[in-house]
Structure formats: structure tokens, C-alpha cells
Motif scaffolding. Structure first.
Motif, PDB file in Angstrom:
ATOM      1  N   GLY A 249      21.923  42.365  38.990  1.00  0.00           N
ATOM      2  CA  GLY A 249      23.419  42.365  39.503  1.00  0.00           C
ATOM      3  C   GLY A 249      24.405  43.234  38.609  1.00  0.00           C
ATOM      4  O   GLY A 249      25.257  43.058  38.293  1.00  0.00           O
ATOM      5  N   ALA A 250      23.634  43.431  37.318  1.00  0.00           N
ATOM      6  CA  ALA A 250      24.640  44.385  36.725  1.00  0.00           C
ATOM      7  C   ALA A 250      25.133  45.852  37.510  1.00  0.00           C
ATOM      8  O   ALA A 250      24.327  46.214  38.193  1.00  0.00           O
ATOM      9  N   GLY A 251      26.500  45.985  36.788  1.00  0.00           N
ATOM     10  CA  GLY A 251      27.168  47.398  37.845  1.00  0.00           C
ATOM     11  C   GLY A 251      28.662  46.988  37.230  1.00  0.00           C
ATOM     12  O   GLY A 251      28.918  45.909  36.616  1.00  0.00           O
ATOM     13  N   ILE A 252      29.787  48.068  37.846  1.00  0.00           N
ATOM     14  CA  ILE A 252      30.934  47.795  37.602  1.00  0.00           C
ATOM     15  C   ILE A 252      31.525  47.304  38.923  1.00  0.00           C
ATOM     16  O   ILE A 252      31.377  48.162  39.764  1.00  0.00           O
ATOM     17  N   VAL A 253      32.844  46.862  38.635  1.00  0.00           N
ATOM     18  CA  VAL A 253      33.156  46.238  39.959  1.00  0.00           C
ATOM     19  C   VAL A 253      34.324  46.970  39.401  1.00  0.00           C
ATOM     20  O   VAL A 253      34.898  47.184  38.733  1.00  0.00           O
ATOM     21  N   HIS A 254      35.278  47.461  40.723  1.00  0.00           N
ATOM     22  CA  HIS A 254      37.028  48.390  40.783  1.00  0.00           C
ATOM     23  C   HIS A 254      37.317  47.119  42.085  1.00  0.00           C
ATOM     24  O   HIS A 254      37.178  47.364  43.094  1.00  0.00           O
ATOM     25  N   LEU A 255      38.350  46.744  41.039  1.00  0.00           N
ATOM     26  CA  LEU A 255      39.141  45.719  42.241  1.00  0.00           C
ATOM     27  C   LEU A 255      40.853  46.886  41.943  1.00  0.00           C
ATOM     28  O   LEU A 255      41.334  47.016  40.929  1.00  0.00           O
ATOM     29  N   ARG A 256      41.329  46.702  43.029  1.00  0.00           N
ATOM     30  CA  ARG A 256      42.503  47.304  43.349  1.00  0.00           C
ATOM     31  C   ARG A 256      43.970  46.038  43.837  1.00  0.00           C
ATOM     32  O   ARG A 256      43.273  45.388  45.102  1.00  0.00           O
ATOM     33  N   TYR A 257      45.180  46.163  43.377  1.00  0.00           N
ATOM     34  CA  TYR A 257      45.438  45.378  43.952  1.00  0.00           C
ATOM     35  C   TYR A 257      47.150  46.298  44.539  1.00  0.00           C
ATOM     36  O   TYR A 257      47.413  47.191  43.432  1.00  0.00           O
ATOM     37  N   THR A 258      47.784  46.007  45.292  1.00  0.00           N
ATOM     38  CA  THR A 258      48.344  47.159  45.995  1.00  0.00           C
ATOM     39  C   THR A 258      49.407  46.933  46.885  1.00  0.00           C
ATOM     40  O   THR A 258      49.947  45.770  46.920  1.00  0.00           O
ATOM     41  N   PRO A 259      51.193  46.674  46.088  1.00  0.00           N
ATOM     42  CA  PRO A 259      52.580  45.911  46.010  1.00  0.00           C
ATOM     43  C   PRO A 259      52.995  46.703  47.844  1.00  0.00           C
ATOM     44  O   PRO A 259      51.586  47.695  48.171  1.00  0.00           O
ATOM     45  N   ARG A 260      53.280  45.313  48.194  1.00  0.00           N
ATOM     46  CA  ARG A 260      54.283  46.825  49.055  1.00  0.00           C
ATOM     47  C   ARG A 260      55.090  47.435  48.709  1.00  0.00           C
ATOM     48  O   ARG A 260      54.635  48.520  50.067  1.00  0.00           O
ATOM     49  N   LYS A 261      55.109  47.400  48.002  1.00  0.00           N
ATOM     50  CA  LYS A 261      56.309  48.407  47.555  1.00  0.00           C
ATOM     51  C   LYS A 261      55.826  48.910  46.602  1.00  0.00           C
ATOM     52  O   LYS A 261      56.671  48.144  45.214  1.00  0.00           O
ATOM     53  N   ALA A 262      55.691  50.295  45.477  1.00  0.00           N
ATOM     54  CA  ALA A 262      55.236  50.387  44.344  1.00  0.00           C
ATOM     55  C   ALA A 262      56.503  50.657  43.775  1.00  0.00           C
ATOM     56  O   ALA A 262      57.619  52.351  44.352  1.00  0.00           O
ATOM     57  N   LEU A 263      56.879  50.796  42.836  1.00  0.00           N
ATOM     58  CA  LEU A 263      58.033  51.351  41.963  1.00  0.00           C
ATOM     59  C   LEU A 263      58.345  51.960  40.691  1.00  0.00           C
ATOM     60  O   LEU A 263      58.735  52.403  39.790  1.00  0.00           O
TER      61      LEU A 263
END
Length: 507
Positions: A249-263
Motif C-alpha cells: 500500500g505504500a505510495g503518495i496520496v494527492h488530495l485537492r480541495y477546490t473552493p467555489r471561488k478562489a480569491l
């Protein structure tokens, strides 16, 4: 992608094997603008008060009684003093009084509030007050009490028959505050601690990735996993040297949160996620190997910070990279004197296999920098040298922007998670000069290893983003730290939130 409401963490947390869920919920807190709880005294089993002087107790429930007992017992009243007694009622209500003034910084105020919010078993209803205080002092005192209250949420435990029931209803008097930010921070810190205390047989790399994927799905984050096959195709030889023993199971996890409007520009969080660290061929002695299931705390802090930012609806994109692996020992383990090639082409001379954290972070940081974020913050329980330098009450901070030094200290002061910056002076790089590769992994001497480790990591960050490295020497502190009552502190979540909320901090 439209961001789903971050609701999962209030519903429960996966703490057991095979996806078992145990309930987790912060207590219900009601903010009452009145400062007088007299009409409701019979409902409380614990009343915590912060005051500046004994005279302020005249405005408090059981005030005359408290003043009389303080005088009778000859209590020396000064900032930081705590006085505990019982009310003369049938319930035996605990009265916890703490004294504070302007000389107490946020950390000292949290330490005081933590002592006032130690509840006896069975306490369900609590009142929090700061009579006699006004303005910012009043607000900060109540915030400290609420932070410490939220931190009482129980962590996973495998003790047979052990149940912890924290208060379920809390009234805060003299405040009308919307505490969504406090709750988000509490959720993030609790997630970091709850993951960190899980035993390695419940949170190996494969288990960890499964839990993170569940969290991502329930919060609407993008999830991507680079397993060993994909990392090999990318040429991530530094990471793969550590995982050569084939921990599943080793590896690199990449998560991304995206807002409705980026300021604001994107922020990237990176965390070291070594689920257990034996030291590899350079095997740790038993005393130093015990507790190494928490060597993934950096990744848990990065994940908890992501959760808190998502629940706070942060107005900027957040990418989170978790370097999930295990430093095991076996016939295929990497060894000193090997030369491996990182994903950016840098060749590394291996010196000591117990310096695996900087190996997995090298490739992870290099991949994260390819996205050209404005800011990268990484978290790692990286070096013993940082613990020797600071102890476990503060965390070491490093940055490639010397002008941020005072701002980092101020974020630590404001959050109660104190950091102390160390230099990244170029002349230290001479110690990492290799005769057979582009750079040495570390030295055998161990001198200034926290600085050398940071300089090593700096090499893998392309495109010159603002970079902050936290060597989490305060990730574990006996007896708790600041608002946190447990030895495992989850240090870094509140610090990061305070730093990013600073209007003067631009990236």
C-alpha cells in the motif's frame, strides 16, 4: 469541481480495522450574551471561570463562597493560579477558577484553560465564564476555554471496558460568537491525533490510504494515488528506496480541495507518513523504536489542516500530498553507500537508513512543486536534533523567505502552537557534499541535523515558491500541550490556520 459540504467528520471517524466506525461529535455549545448564569445554576455539574482578580468573583456564580474559600485557604493569587472547589449543592458542582491578566500569552492562557476543563467522570453539562474581563481579554479567555473543551473529545482506545463520555451540553456566557472556525480547527486537530495514536497493525500504509480515500469521497475532494508502479514510472527513486521491502500500500496520496471561488493563490500541504519506522538496516534500539507508529504524524497534521480549511470554506485551492510508507527491514532494504536518483534527477548518496523521512519527502516535495503553488508547507517528525535543540514544547520552523521569520513566531504566539525558526545558511551545505552523488542524504555526525535535513529538502523544491518546513519536535509532549490534553498533540493544525488567516501574510 463543486465542493461538497465538509460534513463527514461530525458524523464519525473510522478508528477500527475493516472500516469500523465509532461515533465522534463535538459537544453542543450555546453562546449566551448574558453574563449571568444564576437562573441556570442547578443544571451544571462543572463551572469554569477565568478572572483577573478575586474581586471579579463578585460577578460570578457562588462568588461570595469562592472569595471566602480563597481567603480561608490563603491562596496566592497571580496569573496562572488555579483554584478548585465544590459548590454546596446536591450535585457537588465543581467550581474551577483560573486567574489571568494581560501578561499571559495565548499559550499560557490555553495551559490555564486546560486545567480548568478537566472534568470528573459523568459530567454532562458545563458552564464557561470570564466575569470581570472585558474586550479582547474577555473574548480570548472564552475562546481558550472552548478550545480546551473541544480538545477533550476522546481518541481511539483499545482498552477493554473503557468508555469516555465528555460533556454533551455547554453554555458559554457573555459571548455571541459564531465558533465555526474553532470547531473546524478542533475537527482537524482531532483527526491528526486520532490517526497518530492508531497502532501500526490498524494503520499500515494500505489501511491509511483506504481511510484517506473514504475521507476524500465524503468531503468532495479530488483523490489521486501514486502507487509504487506509478512512482517507478516517474523515476521516484528516493521514495522507492525506502519502500523496497514491499510494505503493501505504500505510495503518495494527492488530495485537492477546490473552493467555489478562489480569491488567493493555491496552497500545498505535504506530510511525512511513515506508518512505522524500524530505522531500516541502521536498526533503532528498542527505546527509540517504541512509539514509531506515530512517525506518520506529519501526514496526519497535513490531512487535519486540509479538513479544517475545507470546513472553514477557505477561499483558495488546497493540495495535500501524503508520503505514505513504512521503513521496514528485510533482504531488500536500502543500505548505506547506495546512490539513488530522485524524481527530479538529483542523485543521492545514502548515508543512514534511519533518515528515511527526508527520502520520501524529497520526491513528494518535487512532485508537489511541479504544480507551481504559491506556498508549500511541509510537516514531519523528522529529526532528533530538533528535539535536542528545543525540547518538546516548541516546533522548529524553517523557511526560504527570511523576511517571514517574525511572522512565523507571531503565528505561533497567536495560535498557542509555538515555533522557533532556524537558519538555512548556505555554508551548511558543505556538510552534504558527496564525492559520488549530487548530495548526501545526511551525515553520520548528527551535528545540526535539523538544519541539514531542511537544506536537503530545500533542494527538491523547484520554481521558488514560498516554503515553510515544520520539524515537529512538539508532536508529542508528556501531559499535553497548550489546549491539548493528550501526549500526542497534533501540533501544526492551529499554527497553520493562524498563519493563513493573517491578512499581512501573502504568498
Amino acid at each position: 469541481m463543486r465542493q461538497a459540504r465538509a460534513r463527514w467528520y461530525d458524523r464519525g471517524f473510522v478508528t477500527g480495522g475493516q472500516g469500523k466506525v465509532s461515533a465522534f461529535k463535538l459537544p453542543r455549545v450555546r453562546y449566551r450574551e448574558t453574563d449571568d448564569p444564576t437562573a441556570d445554576l442547578a443544571r451544571y455539574q462543572h463551572i469554569a471561570l477565568i478572572v483577573a482578580k478575586a474581586a471579579d468573583l463578585a460577578h460570578a456564580p457562588f462568588g461570595a463562597l469562592l472569595q471566602k474559600r480563597l481567603k480561608a485557604q490563603g491562596v496566592a493569587i497571580k496569573p496562572g493560579t488555579v483554584f478548585l472547589t465544590e459548590a454546596p449543592d446536591e450535585a457537588g458542582t465543581t467550581l474551577a477558577v483560573g486567574f489571568a491578566d494581560a501578561t499571559l500569552d495565548t499559550f499560557a492562557l490555553l495551559e490555564l484553560a486546560r486545567k480548568l476543563t478537566r472534568f470528573r467522570p459523568g459530567v454532562a453539562r458545563v458552564a464557561l465564564l470570564a466575569p470581570g474581563l472585558s474586550g479582547a481579554a474577555h473574548k480570548e479567555a472564552l475562546r481558550a476555554l472552548v478550545r480546551c473543551l473541544y480538545a477533550q473529545a476522546p481518541l481511539p482506545s483499545r482498552q477493554t471496558g473503557r468508555t469516555v463520555n465528555p460533556p454533551t451540553a455547554v453554555d458559554v456566557y457573555g459571548a455571541g460568537e459564531d465558533d465555526r472556525a474553532l470547531r473546524a480547527a478542533a475537527h482537524g486537530n482531532h483527526l491528526a491525533r486520532a490517526l497518530s495514536v492508531l497502532p501500526e497493525n490498524e494503520l499500515g500504509p494500505a489501511d491509511y490510504v483506504k481511510r484517506v480515500k473514504k475521507l476524500a469521497i465524503d468531503n468532495g475532494w479530488r483523490f489521486r494515488f501514486l502507487d509504487e508502479k506509478r512512482l517507478a514510472a516517474l523515476g521516484a527513486g528516493a521514495f522507492l528506496a525506502v519502500t523496497r521491502t514491499r510494505a503493501a500500500g505504500a505510495g503518495i496520496v494527492h488530495l485537492r480541495y477546490t473552493p467555489r471561488k478562489a480569491l488567493r493563490p493555491p496552497v500545498t500541504l505535504v506530510g511525512k507518513g511513515i506508518c512505522f519506522d524500524t530505522g531500516g538496516v541502521n536498526l533503532k534500539p528498542a527505546r527509540h523504536m517504541y512509539g514509531m507508529h506515530e512517525d506518520m504524524q506529519g501526514s496526519a497534521v497535513a490531512l487535519g489542516t486540509l479538513l479544517a480549511l475545507a470546513q472553514s470554506h477557505a477561499p483558495f485551492r488546497v493540495d495535500c500530498y501524503l508520503a505514505i510508507a513504512e521503513n521496514a527491514i528485510g533482504p531488500l532494504s536500502y543500505r548505506p553507500n547506495e546512490v539513488v536518483r530522485a524524481v527530479d534527477g538529483t542523485t543521492i548518496e545514502v548515508v543512514h537508513t534511519d533518515a528515511e523521512g527526508r527520502m520520501v519527502l524529497a520526491d513528494t516535495l518535487a512532485l508537489a512543486a511541479r504544480e507551481r503553488p504559491g506556498l508549500i508547507i511541509d510537516y514531519a517528525t523528522l529529526t532528533g536534533a530538533c528535539v535536542y535543540a528545543l525540547g518538546t514544547r516548541m516546533t522548529g520552523a524553517f523557511t526560504n523567505r527570511p523576511e517571514l521569520t517574525l511572522r512565523l513566531i507571531e503565528a505561533g504566539r497567536a495560535s498557542g502552537e509555538r515555533v522557533w525558526p532556524f537558519p538555512l545558511a548556505d555554508d551548511y551545505n558543505a556538510d552534504l557534499k558527496s564525492d559520488i552523488a549530487d548530495i548526501k542524504q545526511c551525515t553520520l555526525d548528527g551535528e545540526a541535523d535539523h538544519i541539514l535535513a531542511a537544506l536537503f529538502l530545500k533542494r527538491f523544491i523547484a520554481h521558488d515558491p514560498t516554503w515553510i518546513h515544520l520539524d515537529l519536535s512538539a508532536g508529542r509532549h508528556k501531559g499535553g500541550l497548550g489546549a491539548i490534553p493528550t501526549d500526542t498533540t497534533g501540533f501544526g493544525v492551529d499554527f497553520t490556520l493562524a498563519l493563513l488567516a493573517d491578512p499581512a501574510f501573502a504568498w
